[in-house]
Design an enzyme around this catalytic site. Structure first.
Site, PDB file in Angstrom:
ATOM      1  N   TRP A  67       5.475   6.497  -1.063  1.00 47.86           N
ATOM      2  CA  TRP A  67       5.529   7.406  -2.216  1.00 47.86           C
ATOM      3  C   TRP A  67       4.731   8.677  -1.962  1.00 47.86           C
ATOM      4  CZ3 TRP A  67       2.739   4.908  -7.111  1.00 47.86           C
ATOM      5  CH2 TRP A  67       1.368   4.770  -6.854  1.00 47.86           C
ATOM      6  N   THR A 124       0.826  -1.211   0.000  1.00 49.41           N
ATOM      7  CA  THR A 124       0.000   0.000   0.000  1.00 49.41           C
ATOM      8  C   THR A 124       0.861   1.263   0.000  1.00 49.41           C
ATOM      9  OG1 THR A 124      -1.620  -1.230   1.271  1.00 49.41           O
ATOM     10  CG2 THR A 124      -1.864   1.164   1.228  1.00 49.41           C
ATOM     11  N   GLU A 125       0.599   2.144  -0.965  1.00 47.72           N
ATOM     12  CA  GLU A 125       1.280   3.444  -1.067  1.00 47.72           C
ATOM     13  C   GLU A 125       2.807   3.300  -1.139  1.00 47.72           C
ATOM     14  OE1 GLU A 125      -0.651   5.865  -1.605  1.00 47.72           O
ATOM     15  OE2 GLU A 125      -2.569   5.226  -0.785  1.00 47.72           O
ATOM     16  N   LEU A 126       3.231   2.156  -1.639  1.00 48.02           N
ATOM     17  CA  LEU A 126       4.663   1.834  -1.748  1.00 48.02           C
ATOM     18  C   LEU A 126       5.391   1.927  -0.399  1.00 48.02           C
ATOM     19  CD1 LEU A 126       5.780   3.219  -5.234  1.00 48.02           C
ATOM     20  CD2 LEU A 126       4.489   1.174  -4.647  1.00 48.02           C
ATOM     21  N   ILE A 127       4.654   1.700   0.663  1.00 50.64           N
ATOM     22  CA  ILE A 127       5.284   1.671   1.987  1.00 50.64           C
ATOM     23  C   ILE A 127       6.234   0.464   2.037  1.00 50.64           C
ATOM     24  CG2 ILE A 127       4.837   1.257   4.448  1.00 50.64           C
ATOM     25  CD1 ILE A 127       2.219   2.875   4.033  1.00 50.64           C
TER      26      ILE A 127
END
Lengths: 401, 451
Positions: A298, A143-146
């Site tokens: 991101w 998720t969200e490039l975490i």
């Protein structure tokens, strides 16, 4: 060699309806708003963009390739509100030029709070993608490039993925370029693909910005930047929200035309090609090891977790919702479990962000609430009701009273 | 730049937002080096008279004035707090927010007192001439005040106009309708540009049942003015739509708030420590929506038990609201403090866990800024001007008492919400400074003075 690797994020949360502390109903969603938004974005983006991608793929045979990460919650909404979107994704899947990337079914922050729930959601998503599109994801994006080293190790441990995707954050890469394949610190096999945020954001954010010195962005100009990578990198990872096409950048900005003509311009150079994330991971060796001890993402300029965990309300809401995990799972109630999981979607916490709230920026644009405070109150009220459903006996007693 | 300011109230006798605004603005102007002649009505017979150090006007000043002005008691004083501001008080019964009914009551009260005094002095006879001097009725026992508020407004205007002849200034700045006739008169007699500032309109105070006389005075003032200052866009829109004023004449200048330094010690009140306190602070009158506060309170009590609702203020609806609380069965949960001023206001803020401003129509609303200044989170009605400038507050429609209750419960129940509102709100309110308001006024002065 410069391989362009497109990955588009497709996601819509189940938005909660206005829910006061006085309500007792176990239905939490704003069906009207969810349906309206889903159809609106389908008409402006998903449908025309999918058709465009199909056309391009057909025109260039096997030479144009892309990938998607489509969350479980948006797929549920497509099935409910605009099934025609599903058939266009299905058509894309059958071209053989489209890869589907794996993620958490609920677009959640589960990795930060519950490894067990995280793995279950990754599994759920893989199964859904297999069922709908006939392929098992080989590349993972959180998720969200975490991302951090720990996440990479966990993903490698699942023995299912060849590569993982994250942001090519400057403070991580330093002098290194995002245009190589890397190895996460502590991993033996898993490869790391890092987003080239400059070139990605040229399309996703700056495309229609008339104040930008490079405006208007033409395919020739963009290809010139792509060609410049030849000799100092192998792959250019262009990762962005799919809503870039038609929603963030409206059709009249020329974004569809840009995409339509981009392959022609890129393929003029014999050393250029398009690859899916799996192909990139298989084609190139890791150039170096990348060490990410702390969480990155991101989001915003900070590239950290502050968009979801920046204030006391967000942290409280997240802790409270994950605290219910064992209670919810012990109740053995499928509807309850599904409702709880929909509450894990990261968007709910993003709405509570007070960063930049005064400036009325992008955070506000996608926020169904008037203020972060309203979203927190609403979330907590729903959570309160969900909590009361975990102990069904008490509910019976209450209804007797 | 020198301003002839027709204002209201000064500390410590401030009864509401109008006085607070006049004081805050004037103080900031003083710091900017703008000279101000501050004229305000003050009833000499009122209980506050002893606190004002009156200086006898010089003989020259008297001779320049007419009979009427000579008969009126004018006070001249300076305050050590200000460098560039000098004060003139005109003996008058005008009070901000008062209605004609109240005015007449005050007037009759004074008449009664005078007659009583006369009787008593009369019995002493002429033997004690000195004490008779003390209560100077050289005007033959009649009083100067007009019998009704509207005439008093015009009497005040006439005195202000004569008073203005003794001063040299560049612009006139009048605050709210009772001073507009004075502003017009001063402008007519001196030829100086007039700025009227609208802190509230008759539509805010009375809903649709406007008092035609007040409306006419407001309208006349607005049309006579060279520029109008509105305290919010909300008010600016009312001025344009209801008073037929062209938009380019109306500027918005938001109010500010003073950062208070010293913290008063926490008072002892009969509220247990683990009990939460939700505060209403303002006049208990239609405009402020006190009944919506009660309706929300009733709903909150369904969910939360250990909470008290404090209504600080007085007003024409006070009796009705006390009875309403009782008939709703929440009388024991609602406390009435009566009218609070000065340190007591600060104290009640310190005790509060939440401040609610359910105003039906609020041109600006300084009280929420003071609440935030005192680290108290705030719920304000969307029908308020201050909603235009505050983001770190909760906003509700005043009529939506379920949502109001929902938000009150949330603030009481979730400490992280309370904390985030408090921290961000306190930070935000620091940006609303009187010096900015004063600077904007100064710019407007410049535009009209040298036109």
């Amino acid at each position: 060699m410069a391989s362009i690797c497109f990955y588009f994020q497709v996601h819509q949360p189940f938005r909660l309806r206005h829910y006061t502390v006085f309500e007792k109903s176990p239905h939490y969603y704003d069906d009207y708003k969810n349906a309206t938004i889903c159809r609106k974005v389908a008409n402006k983006c998903y449908l025309p963009a999918n058709r465009l991608m199909l056309d391009i793929i057909k025109r260039y045979g096997g030479k144009f390739k892309i990938s998607y990460s489509v969350t479980g919650v948006v797929l549920e909404q497509f099935a409910q509100y605009c099934p025609e979107v599903m058939s266009t994704f299905d058509a894309l899947a059958q071209t053989g030029c489209v890869e589907f990337v794996g993620e958490t079914y609920y677009h959640s922050l589960a990795f930060l709070y519950s490894r067990e729930e995280f793995i279950e959601q990754v599994e759920m998503h893989s199964q859904l993608v297999k069922k709908l599109f006939g392929q098992t994801p080989k590349v993972f994006r959180n998720t969200e490039l975490i991302y951090n080293n720990d996440l990479a190790a966990t993903i490698e441990g699942l023995n299912r993925f060849d590569a993982i995707i994250t942001e090519g954050a400057d403070h991580i890469l330093g002098y290194r370029s995002p245009n190589f394949v890397y190895r996460p610190q502590g991993c033996q096999r898993l490869k790391l693909l890092m987003k080239n945020y400059r070139l990605s954001d040229d399309i996703a954010f700056r495309f229609s910005n008339r104040g930008w010195s490079e405006w208007p962005l033409t395919t020739e100009k963009f290809t010139k930047w792509v060609n410049a990578v030849n000799g100092c990198g192998y792959n250019i990872n262009l990762f962005m929200d799919y809503e870039t096409f038609g929603e963030h950048q409206w059709e009249d900005t020329g974004i569809f035309e840009f995409m339509k003509h981009l392959p022609e311009a890129v393929l003029k150079h014999p050393d250029n090609n398009f690859m899916t994330p799996s192909e990139v991971a298989n084609a190139y060796d890791a150039a170096d090891t990348v060490d990410v001890p702390h969480m990155i993402s991101w989001a915003d300029t900070e590239r950290d977790l502050s968009a979801w965990l920046g204030n006391a309300m967000q942290s409280n809401a997240l802790h409270e919702v994950y605290r219910l995990e064992s209670k919810v799972k012990a109740a053995k109630d499928q509807q309850l479990l599904s409702d709880w999981r929909k509450m894990l979607t990261s968007d709910h916490f993003y709405y509570m962000c007070t960063k930049y709230f005064n400036d009325g920026d992008v955070h506000k644009y996608f926020n169904p609430y008037d203020s972060p405070y309203d979203s927190y109150i609403n979330f907590m009220n729903v959570l309160n009701n969900l909590d009361s459903r975990c102990t069904p006996k008490k509910q019976v007693l209450q209804s007797v009273n | 730049m020198k301003v002839f300011m027709l204002g209201w109230e000064f500390p410590p006798f401030i009864s509401g937002g109008l006085g607070t605004a006049c004081y805050g603005l004037t103080k900031a102007m003083d710091q900017l080096g703008i000279e101000v002649v501050f004229v305000l009505p003050k009833a000499i017979t009122s209980q506050f008279a002893t606190h004002v150090k009156l200086v006898a006007p010089s003989a020259g000043m008297i001779s320049a004035a007419s009979q009427q002005v000579a008969a009126a008691k004018i006070g001249y004083f300076q305050s050590s707090e200000f460098k560039k501001v000098s004060f003139r008080t005109i003996d008058s019964l005008l009070e901000p927010y008062s209605e004609n009914k109240q005015y007449k009551k005050n007037f009759d009260e004074i008449l009664k007192q005078k007659r009583l005094l006369h009787k008593r002095l009369g019995s002493n006879g002429s033997k004690n001439g000195n004490s008779a001097k003390l209560f100077d009725f050289s005007d033959g026992g009649t009083i100067n005040y007009a019998g009704d508020m509207y005439s008093e407004v015009h009497r005040y205007a006439a005195i202000a106009a004569h008073l203005a002849l003794n001063d040299d200034f560049d612009v006139i700045h009048a605050h709210d309708w009772m001073t507009y006739p004075a502003g017009i008169a001063v402008a007519a007699i001196t030829g100086k540009p007039l700025i009227v500032q609208v802190h509230s309109t008759e539509f805010d105070r009375s809903g649709e049942n406007v008092n035609q006389m007040i409306y006419d005075i407001e309208r006349k003032g607005m049309h006579a003015a060279d520029k109008i200052i509105a305290v919010s866009h909300l008010t600016r829109n009312i001025i344009i739509s209801r008073y037929g004023v062209p938009g380019d004449k109306v500027e918005v200048v938001y109010n500010g708030v003073e950062r208070n330094g010293s913290r008063a010690a926490l008072p002892e009140v009969g509220i247990e420590n683990d009990e939460k306190l939700v505060l209403f602070l303002g006049r208990i009158t239609m405009q402020k929506g006190p009944e919506y506060f009660l309706m929300a309170a009733k709903k909150v009590l369904q969910e939360v038990d250990r909470v008290k609702f404090v209504m600080a203020g007085s007003g024409d609806m006070m009796q009705r609201i006390i009875e309403m609380a009782a008939s709703m069965g929440i009388g024991q949960k609602v406390l009435f403090t009566g009218f609070l001023r000065g340190q007591d206001v600060e104290k009640v803020f310190r005790m509060a866990d939440l401040y609610v401003m359910p105003s039906v129509s609020e041109p600006f609303g300084i009280a929420p800024l003071e609440a935030l200044n005192n680290d108290v989170p705030v719920i304000i009605s969307k029908q308020s001007g201050v909603a235009e400038v505050l983001t770190h507050v909760l906003k509700v429609d005043f009529w939506d008492t379920t949502e109001m209750a929902n938000k009150i419960v949330a603030v009481l129940k979730y400490p992280p919400l309370h904390m985030t509102l408090k921290e961000h709100g306190n930070f935000e309110v620091r940006k609303l400074q009187w010096s900015d308001s004063a600077q904007r006024c100064a710019r407007i002065y410049g535009e009209v003075a040298y036109k």
